[in-house]
Write a protein that holds these residues in place. Sequence first.
Motif, PDB file in Angstrom:
ATOM      1  N   THR A 175      48.320  87.980  27.339  1.00 40.56           N
ATOM      2  CA  THR A 175      49.232  87.737  28.492  1.00 40.56           C
ATOM      3  C   THR A 175      48.463  89.070  29.069  1.00 40.56           C
ATOM      4  N   LEU A 176      48.030  90.614  28.749  1.00 36.74           N
ATOM      5  CA  LEU A 176      47.762  91.425  29.382  1.00 36.74           C
ATOM      6  C   LEU A 176      46.145  91.271  29.066  1.00 36.74           C
ATOM      7  N   TYR A 177      45.512  90.692  28.509  1.00 43.83           N
ATOM      8  CA  TYR A 177      43.991  90.295  28.713  1.00 43.83           C
ATOM      9  C   TYR A 177      43.622  89.194  30.013  1.00 43.83           C
ATOM     10  N   VAL A 178      44.441  88.774  30.775  1.00 37.57           N
ATOM     11  CA  VAL A 178      44.758  87.246  31.184  1.00 37.57           C
ATOM     12  C   VAL A 178      45.106  88.603  32.504  1.00 37.57           C
ATOM     13  N   LEU A 179      45.360  88.843  32.334  1.00 38.40           N
ATOM     14  CA  LEU A 179      45.957  89.846  33.610  1.00 38.40           C
ATOM     15  C   LEU A 179      45.785  90.880  33.578  1.00 38.40           C
ATOM     16  N   PRO A 180      45.177  91.843  34.915  1.00 37.86           N
ATOM     17  CA  PRO A 180      44.089  93.115  34.398  1.00 37.86           C
ATOM     18  C   PRO A 180      44.441  94.038  33.678  1.00 37.86           C
ATOM     19  N   GLY A 181      44.015  94.183  32.510  1.00 37.90           N
ATOM     20  CA  GLY A 181      44.934  95.427  31.524  1.00 37.90           C
ATOM     21  C   GLY A 181      43.589  95.252  30.613  1.00 37.90           C
ATOM     22  N   PRO A 182      44.201  96.451  29.628  1.00 40.24           N
ATOM     23  CA  PRO A 182      43.251  96.231  28.429  1.00 40.24           C
ATOM     24  C   PRO A 182      44.203  95.761  26.754  1.00 40.24           C
ATOM     25  N   GLY A 183      43.811  94.280  27.112  1.00 35.05           N
ATOM     26  CA  GLY A 183      44.173  93.630  26.271  1.00 35.05           C
ATOM     27  C   GLY A 183      42.766  93.336  25.228  1.00 35.05           C
ATOM     28  N   LEU A 184      42.541  93.759  25.468  1.00 30.96           N
ATOM     29  CA  LEU A 184      41.816  92.765  24.372  1.00 30.96           C
ATOM     30  C   LEU A 184      41.985  93.549  22.931  1.00 30.96           C
ATOM     31  N   PRO A 185      41.986  95.046  22.657  1.00 31.26           N
ATOM     32  CA  PRO A 185      42.832  95.909  21.141  1.00 31.26           C
ATOM     33  C   PRO A 185      44.052  95.305  20.543  1.00 31.26           C
ATOM     34  N   LEU A 186      45.322  94.571  21.594  1.00 32.00           N
ATOM     35  CA  LEU A 186      46.471  94.156  21.167  1.00 32.00           C
ATOM     36  C   LEU A 186      45.689  92.914  20.450  1.00 32.00           C
ATOM     37  N   LEU A 187      45.217  92.468  21.200  1.00 30.54           N
ATOM     38  CA  LEU A 187      45.451  90.646  20.898  1.00 30.54           C
ATOM     39  C   LEU A 187      44.101  90.677  19.823  1.00 30.54           C
ATOM     40  N   VAL A 188      44.443  91.790  18.959  1.00 36.83           N
ATOM     41  CA  VAL A 188      43.240  92.132  17.997  1.00 36.83           C
ATOM     42  C   VAL A 188      43.968  92.138  17.337  1.00 36.83           C
ATOM     43  N   LEU A 189      44.564  93.099  17.111  1.00 43.10           N
ATOM     44  CA  LEU A 189      45.682  94.200  16.856  1.00 43.10           C
ATOM     45  C   LEU A 189      46.726  92.888  16.169  1.00 43.10           C
ATOM     46  N   GLY A 190      47.058  91.925  16.987  1.00 45.37           N
ATOM     47  CA  GLY A 190      48.086  90.812  16.843  1.00 45.37           C
ATOM     48  C   GLY A 190      47.043  89.880  15.534  1.00 45.37           C
TER      49      GLY A 190
END
Length: 69
Positions: A23-38
Amino acid sequence: MPGHRIGTILAVIGAFLTLAGVTLYVLPGPGLPLLVLGLVTLTAGLATLTKTRRNKASGPHHDRNRELT
């Protein structure tokens, strides 16, 4: 705490973190670190579940009927 419970908790937390990361990756935000952690947490949880299921099913005292009750 049993291994299958730890694996389940890790998998659920990993799924939520992955969803939040996407969700954060699609929206403007730092989603990549959270995506990798998930994804790492989800993978660790699924690996733990797989390992505990193999140990449970291959044990010498495994009773298949006990799982049905």
